[in-house]
Design a protein around this motif. Structure first.
Motif, PDB file in Angstrom:
ATOM      1  N   LYS A 139       0.801  -1.231   0.000  1.00  0.00           N
ATOM      2  CA  LYS A 139       0.000   0.000   0.000  1.00  0.00           C
ATOM      3  C   LYS A 139       0.833   1.282   0.000  1.00  0.00           C
ATOM      4  O   LYS A 139       0.373   2.317  -0.451  1.00  0.00           O
ATOM      5  CB  LYS A 139      -0.943   0.023   1.207  1.00  0.00           C
ATOM      6  N   VAL A 140       2.061   1.241   0.495  1.00  0.00           N
ATOM      7  CA  VAL A 140       2.874   2.451   0.595  1.00  0.00           C
ATOM      8  C   VAL A 140       3.317   2.945  -0.782  1.00  0.00           C
ATOM      9  O   VAL A 140       3.148   4.116  -1.112  1.00  0.00           O
ATOM     10  CB  VAL A 140       4.103   2.207   1.508  1.00  0.00           C
ATOM     11  N   ASP A 141       3.901   2.053  -1.598  1.00  0.00           N
ATOM     12  CA  ASP A 141       4.411   2.483  -2.900  1.00  0.00           C
ATOM     13  C   ASP A 141       3.757   1.760  -4.074  1.00  0.00           C
ATOM     14  O   ASP A 141       4.153   1.932  -5.214  1.00  0.00           O
ATOM     15  CB  ASP A 141       5.929   2.321  -2.970  1.00  0.00           C
ATOM     16  N   ARG A 142       2.764   0.918  -3.800  1.00  0.00           N
ATOM     17  CA  ARG A 142       1.996   0.177  -4.815  1.00  0.00           C
ATOM     18  C   ARG A 142       2.844  -0.771  -5.660  1.00  0.00           C
ATOM     19  O   ARG A 142       2.484  -1.095  -6.781  1.00  0.00           O
ATOM     20  CB  ARG A 142       1.212   1.129  -5.726  1.00  0.00           C
ATOM     21  N   LYS A 143       3.966  -1.214  -5.095  1.00  0.00           N
ATOM     22  CA  LYS A 143       4.757  -2.230  -5.790  1.00  0.00           C
ATOM     23  C   LYS A 143       4.134  -3.598  -5.531  1.00  0.00           C
ATOM     24  O   LYS A 143       3.524  -3.830  -4.490  1.00  0.00           O
ATOM     25  CB  LYS A 143       6.215  -2.198  -5.335  1.00  0.00           C
ATOM     26  N   SER A 144       4.308  -4.489  -6.475  1.00  0.00           N
ATOM     27  CA  SER A 144       3.758  -5.840  -6.379  1.00  0.00           C
ATOM     28  C   SER A 144       4.768  -6.766  -5.716  1.00  0.00           C
ATOM     29  O   SER A 144       5.952  -6.450  -5.625  1.00  0.00           O
ATOM     30  CB  SER A 144       3.426  -6.366  -7.777  1.00  0.00           C
ATOM     31  N   THR A 145       4.289  -7.912  -5.276  1.00  0.00           N
ATOM     32  CA  THR A 145       5.141  -8.937  -4.682  1.00  0.00           C
ATOM     33  C   THR A 145       5.159 -10.153  -5.589  1.00  0.00           C
ATOM     34  O   THR A 145       4.110 -10.634  -6.003  1.00  0.00           O
ATOM     35  CB  THR A 145       4.630  -9.338  -3.287  1.00  0.00           C
ATOM     36  N   SER A 146       6.362 -10.637  -5.912  1.00  0.00           N
ATOM     37  CA  SER A 146       6.524 -11.867  -6.686  1.00  0.00           C
ATOM     38  C   SER A 146       6.691 -13.025  -5.722  1.00  0.00           C
ATOM     39  O   SER A 146       7.352 -12.887  -4.691  1.00  0.00           O
ATOM     40  CB  SER A 146       7.782 -11.809  -7.563  1.00  0.00           C
ATOM     41  N   GLY A 147       6.128 -14.157  -6.087  1.00  0.00           N
ATOM     42  CA  GLY A 147       6.316 -15.363  -5.294  1.00  0.00           C
ATOM     43  C   GLY A 147       6.455 -16.554  -6.219  1.00  0.00           C
ATOM     44  O   GLY A 147       5.686 -16.690  -7.168  1.00  0.00           O
ATOM     45  N   THR A 148       7.465 -17.376  -5.984  1.00  0.00           N
ATOM     46  CA  THR A 148       7.634 -18.586  -6.783  1.00  0.00           C
ATOM     47  C   THR A 148       8.082 -19.725  -5.878  1.00  0.00           C
ATOM     48  O   THR A 148       8.645 -19.501  -4.803  1.00  0.00           O
ATOM     49  CB  THR A 148       8.686 -18.424  -7.899  1.00  0.00           C
TER      50      THR A 148
END
Length: 155
Positions: free
Chosen positions: A17-26
């Motif tokens: 929510k702070v910088d609207r970056k996404s999270t990758s998960g593998t």
């Protein structure tokens, strides 16, 4: 169990929510054993769900290429390692050899996955969201789903 190499790749779109970056998960499996996983905030802000998923798949592809080389040293050769993702646009983008104006904003460094698809090193395979094990690394889940994925990871 079988001795195949297969992976799951997922991303949340603008989840931080702070910088609207996404999270990758593998997560990567050899047979039914989890051998590698990661969850990481992406370096740039994705402008679409497809871009976020494509960036995650690119990171997953890099991990697979390293694993394939390590396993080749032990005499195991894997061809077209499946990357299971739940975004059909991501799969179409990876398989389409033509860059369109709608995808021009996606950074070139992530398009290397196309080269590996064309060479037959990896393939993007659709998996329904309810079977997307990598969700456990990218977003909060209800207790039942979390427990199901935790068991599938062997934890």
């Amino acid at each position: 169990s079988s001795f195949d190499l297969h992976t799951y790749s997922d991303a949340d779109f603008g989840g931080y929510k702070v910088d609207r970056k996404s999270t990758s998960g593998t997560c990567q499996f050899l047979g039914n054993m989890l051998i590698s996983w990661f969850s990481k905030k992406q370096n740039s802000v994705a402008l679409s769900t497809t871009e976020a998923e494509y960036i995650a798949a690119g990171s997953c592809c890099a991990q697979i290429m390293w694993m394939k080389q390590q396993l080749l040293d032990y005499g195991f050769n894997f061809v077209e390692v499946p990357i299971r993702c739940d975004n059909t646009s991501d799969i179409c983008l990876g398989k389409n050899p033509v860059h369109h104006s709608r995808t021009k904003h996606i950074d070139i460094r992530y398009h290397f996955i196309k080269d590996h698809i064309e060479k037959g090193d990896v393939e993007l395979v659709f998996v329904p969201t309810e079977e997307q094990v990598a969700d456990i690394f990218t977003k909060p889940l209800d207790e039942q789903t979390f427990s199901k994925f935790r068991l599938e990871l062997g934890l």
